[in-house]
Every structure is written in C-alpha cells, then in structure tokens.
Enzyme design. Sequence first.
Site, PDB file in Angstrom:
ATOM      1  N   LYS A   1       0.811  -1.227   0.000  1.00  0.00           N
ATOM      2  CA  LYS A   1       0.000   0.000   0.000  1.00  0.00           C
ATOM      3  C   LYS A   1       0.842   1.275   0.000  1.00  0.00           C
ATOM      4  O   LYS A   1       0.452   2.289  -0.560  1.00  0.00           O
ATOM      5  CB  LYS A   1      -0.952   0.001   1.205  1.00  0.00           C
ATOM      6  CG  LYS A   1      -2.026  -1.084   1.152  1.00  0.00           C
ATOM      7  CD  LYS A   1      -3.023  -0.852   0.042  1.00  0.00           C
ATOM      8  CE  LYS A   1      -4.183  -1.838   0.081  1.00  0.00           C
ATOM      9  NZ  LYS A   1      -5.046  -1.720  -1.125  1.00  0.00           N
TER      10      LYS A   1
ATOM     11  N   GLU B   1     -10.007   5.410   2.840  1.00  0.00           N
ATOM     12  CA  GLU B   1     -10.768   4.275   3.350  1.00  0.00           C
ATOM     13  C   GLU B   1      -9.769   3.185   3.691  1.00  0.00           C
ATOM     14  O   GLU B   1      -8.661   3.176   3.156  1.00  0.00           O
ATOM     15  CB  GLU B   1     -11.743   3.773   2.284  1.00  0.00           C
ATOM     16  CG  GLU B   1     -11.152   2.795   1.243  1.00  0.00           C
ATOM     17  CD  GLU B   1     -10.100   3.434   0.329  1.00  0.00           C
ATOM     18  OE1 GLU B   1     -10.050   4.679   0.271  1.00  0.00           O
ATOM     19  OE2 GLU B   1      -9.318   2.689  -0.305  1.00  0.00           O
TER      20      GLU B   1
ATOM     21  N   SER C   1       1.734  -9.577  -0.673  1.00  0.00           N
ATOM     22  CA  SER C   1       1.389  -8.146  -0.660  1.00  0.00           C
ATOM     23  C   SER C   1       1.577  -7.497   0.703  1.00  0.00           C
ATOM     24  O   SER C   1       1.784  -6.296   0.803  1.00  0.00           O
ATOM     25  CB  SER C   1      -0.046  -7.958  -1.139  1.00  0.00           C
ATOM     26  OG  SER C   1      -0.928  -8.721  -0.340  1.00  0.00           O
TER      27      SER C   1
END
Lengths: 258, 396
Positions: B87, B109, B376
């Site tokens: 991210k 969010e 991830s």
Amino acid sequence: MSNIRKAFENNKAFIAFITCGDPDLETTKEVVKAAADNGADLIELGIPFSDPTAEGPVIQGANLRALTGGVTTDKIFDLVKELRKDVTIPMVFMTYANVVYSYGAERFISACREIGIDGIILPDLPFEEKEEFLPVCHKYGVDLISLIAPTSENRIAMIAKEAEGFIYVVSSLGVTGTRTSITTDLGSIVSAIRENTDVPCAIGFGISTPEQAKAMAAISDGAIVGSAIIKIIEKYGKDAPKYVGEYVSSMKQGVLAS
Amino acid sequence: MTNQNGRFGIHGGQYIPETLMNAVIELEEAYNRYKDDPEFNAELTELLNEYAGRPSRLYYAEKMTKDLGGARIYLKREDLNHTGAHKINNVLGQALLAKKMGKTRLIAETGAGQHGVATATAAALMGMECVVFMGEEDTKRQALNVYRMRLLGAEVIPVTSGTATLKDAVSEAMREWTSRIDDTHYCLGSVMGPHPFPTIVRDFQAVISKEIKEQILEKEGRLPDAVIACVGGGSNAIGTFYNFIEDKDVQLIGCEAAGRGVDTFETAATIATGKLGIFHGMKSYFCQDEYGQIAPVYSISAGLDYPGIGPEHAHLHDIGRAEYVPVTDEEAVNAFEYMARTEGIIPAIESSHAVAHAMKIAPKMDKDKIIVITISGRGDKDCAAIARYRGEDINE
C-alpha cells in the site's frame, strides 16, 4: 414540451422527495397523495439503494428501512401505477445508476413511460456519463434531470445547455440533509444557468424551513425538500401522511411568499 | 491501456456526483503534469527507496518449491516494505501529488487497515492532516492497525452504515470528500473508483512488476510462467501484472476471496459470482442482487472483503488476458500456516489467498517452470483473527 414544465408553469414550485417503501409502500402511497393534495408541484420518488453515496444519515436510514421491508423496483412500479389513478402532478424517480443499469436501461425507462414517470434523477451520473441512459430516455420521452453543484463553476454552461425537465441545483457541498444555513452564492449560479437555458431550476439539499424555502424560491424556480420530510415519516410511521400534508402546506406557503 | 474517458474496454468511467467532477478533473490534470516530471519522479523514487525500503526482494522459496515438488516458486516480498504492505507504494505517490496540488489533508478508506496505516504514515512524514474511514466491523478485526493509525496522528472514524466493512468505508470517504474538497485529497487505496484513480494507483503500483521483471531476468535469465496475486479491488494484483500484460506467455492469475465458498452467500468473489454494474464511481463487476442492490459480501480477510473489482481487472478478464480464481477462507488459512512453517514467513491473510492457489498449481507444473507470488503484506495483523478461526483466543 416536457410534462415536468407544468410544475413550474404558474408559480414557484415546491418539490417533495419521498423514499418509496419507508416504512412500507402503503404509507408511501398515502404520503405522496397528502403531499400532492397540499400543494406539492412535483414529487421525487426515491427508489432505495443499498449504498446511497450522495445521501446523509437521514435518507440513508430511509433506504435501509425500505430495503429491509422488502421493497423492489418492480413493487415501486406497481405503486406508481396505483398513484397515477389519483395523482396528476409530475413525478420523477430519484435513484442510483446501478438500479437502472441492473434492471436494464431499456426495460427500466420504457416502464417509466408506461406508468407515468416523467423524469429520472441519478446523482451518480454526471454530464460525462449521461450517454449511458440519455438515448433511451429520449426514445421514451423521459427527462434525464441534470444536477449542478456549488463546485460546478466552468461546467455550468455545458450542463445547462443540454439540460431537460428541470435543473437540480445542489445548494451546498456534501450529502443530503438539513442545514441551519446555506452559504453558497446560489444567485450567481442561477444567473449563470439562466444565461444558457430557460429550463427551470430548483434548489435542493439542506432546506427544511418555510423561510429557507422562501429564500431559495426567491432566487430560483423552486425548492426541493427531502430529509425534512423523511424525518417526519421516521417519527410518525404509518400516521405520517397527515403530518407530511401539514408540513408540505407550510412549505408551499413559504415558496409562494417568495 | 486507458482511453480518454478512463475506460478499460467497457469498464471504468466517472460515475460520481457532480460536486466531485471538478475535483477528479483537477486531479487528472495534476497527475498528467507530474507523472513524467523528472523532479517529481526523483522525489518519489527517493521516498520509495530510502523511506519505504524499495526495491523489495524477490526471494526464491526453496523449501516450498521442494516440498510442493513442481514449479520453482519466487516470492515478491512487498511485506518487507515500510508499514508492511504494498500500500505504501501508492500512498507515497498520491501524498506527494496531493502536496504538489496544495492539499493539506488526506482522507482514506481502509479495510484491513494497511492502506490506512500507509496513509497515516505518509501524512505524518509530509506534515499533512489525516482522517481514515474504517468499517466498524474491521476496527474490531484489526484493532492493532487502528492503534497504529492513531499513533501516527491520524483520526480513525469507525463506519457503522451498511455492512460496516470496506465498501461502507469507501462510501463514507466519498461522502466526506464531497463535503470538503478545497484542502482535501482522497487517497484511494485500490485500483477502483472513478477515473483517474484506477490509472493513478496502477501506475504507482506498477513498480512491483517492473522490479519482478528485472529481478527474475537477473536470477533466472527469463520471464516467469505465471505471476499470482490476491485481488480485492486489485491494486497489488495490477501492480504484479502490469509490466507483463504484453508478455503473452506470462500467465496472470488473480485470487479472489471466496469466503465460505462461491456457492454460498458468504463470499466476496466478484468475478466468480458478480455481474456488470455501476458503483463507487466505476462500471465493473459487482456482487449484487437482481435489482442491483450491492451484496453484503464476506471474507475472513478484511482487505479482500469488497463487492467489486477494479475496472482494468474486469477488462483483463473480459479479454481473457488474466485469470481470476476463487480461494476459500479455509484454503487461505491453511496457506497462511503453511508459509509460516515452511519458509518462516507470515504472509497477510490477503496474500495467503495467492499462496493457496500457488500451492494448488505448483505441484502440477514441471520443475523448470517458474511462478512468482506477490506477498502483498505481512501477517502479524492477522494472528489474533487466525487464532480465533482455529478456536484459540489470544490477547493481541
């Protein structure tokens, strides 16, 4: 001429928003009749959506209550057929793009024509995406209502030039819901619109009192009220029609005093 | 592969309130101005390398490869980035862009909390205000990340509307953006929402496949046979796929969260169970009922618990370039535990969905084949939830 124009023909218009099926369709039917009988010039019928991203907590709550009660698009079409036996003022649907898209644009919009719905308002369908439904709307003579917001600025002319039915002028930033004051310079937005079209424009978002309705109608062609009506329905449930009627009457007085 | 109106085939677009239109147009203009600007890119590269720890490793999982007895397995270690997930790649890019645009406040969010933590981190670093919307249900599942965001100076707002998960957090962040645009940038965390977000987020995540390509060529002298990543909105997956899209021999596999199974209502597998629709600013596939009401989806993974998929993935699915497969909670939890025991790496429960699929296909592939799994994020945040899933109650 668009049937919607009738709402603005004689005087400034008062437009009432009601979520279908909150708390049930029978109550919605009586509320709509009460609003029409007490001076509403146009009714916006909300088809509930699971995730209404343009709504504040009050209308979100109405959507949730209606969906929990089992309301569907087909049941709302039946309601409109029933309503059209008594209600002659223009009526439009207000819902979200996915409700129309998933039903099938052709199927949804042709049904609107058939049952007597004069227009559709989709808050998540901006000018750039209106081709999604506009050709079908034209085919069936249903107006696709445009919205203009306080942030529209350089976009006003483009939107106004192609507007049909009426223009929904969003009074404030943010989502639907009552506000104690409206600070946007709506006068200049309305003048910018009028330089480009004679389609009537009504102001909505944040209006709840007759004084506000009067002030908004003074600078435009009408006032739109949603959350304040939904609050009455939330409070009185099945007994709401009488109270909504009284409220609409007081708001119409406000609009006419402008 | 985007056309002018932000379409990927028929998907994408800008289905948002008029109030936000000038904001997304302004964002697109700013992005087009800076994306090829040498100074902007030098600044971003500096942040990615020196602050976030890029390039991330491409690790040969030798024990796993031997144990499964088939294809050679490499792990793209996005879990080793600062803040523990991919991210941060997107967030540093967007925060830098927002700053250039004169914005002083970031809203975001978050599902699992990884994007919220990354945004809070970038905001702290760049001296910006930060507000994160998180489904109330997720604030319970990911209490540690809520604490991390607050520690980093962000305000975390639990969202109680709808199913109180990721989709509701997105809706609430959109509502907030509508009410405050001047000083605020909506730092969207996935390749979803209205144009230009799917393109911007993809470009900032494409560093994953750019590095995989360089690293695998160096280690193996050839491209992989398959790259595998988990898909919620799909940001780490598009990052993993992007630089391989034109390399037709590289299979692109996205793993969706099937929850308790695609034949149950408790699933979040959009490609497997959804249909075409318009929601959260985009046309794409969504889990929904016959009247277009968005389905209350479910997955053990808060990060994949989303009823839609990014428009570029929808397009890659339509043209058959990428394959999307459902992976259940049980399969993902097994993979989570397997990876921990076999390689000493605890993957995020989201990434474990990709690991689970690799465990299914690797044994059937020849030993000279190569697959790359993008890990991830790291799984520390998931330990309490997985323990609960296995019937063990531990204190976080």
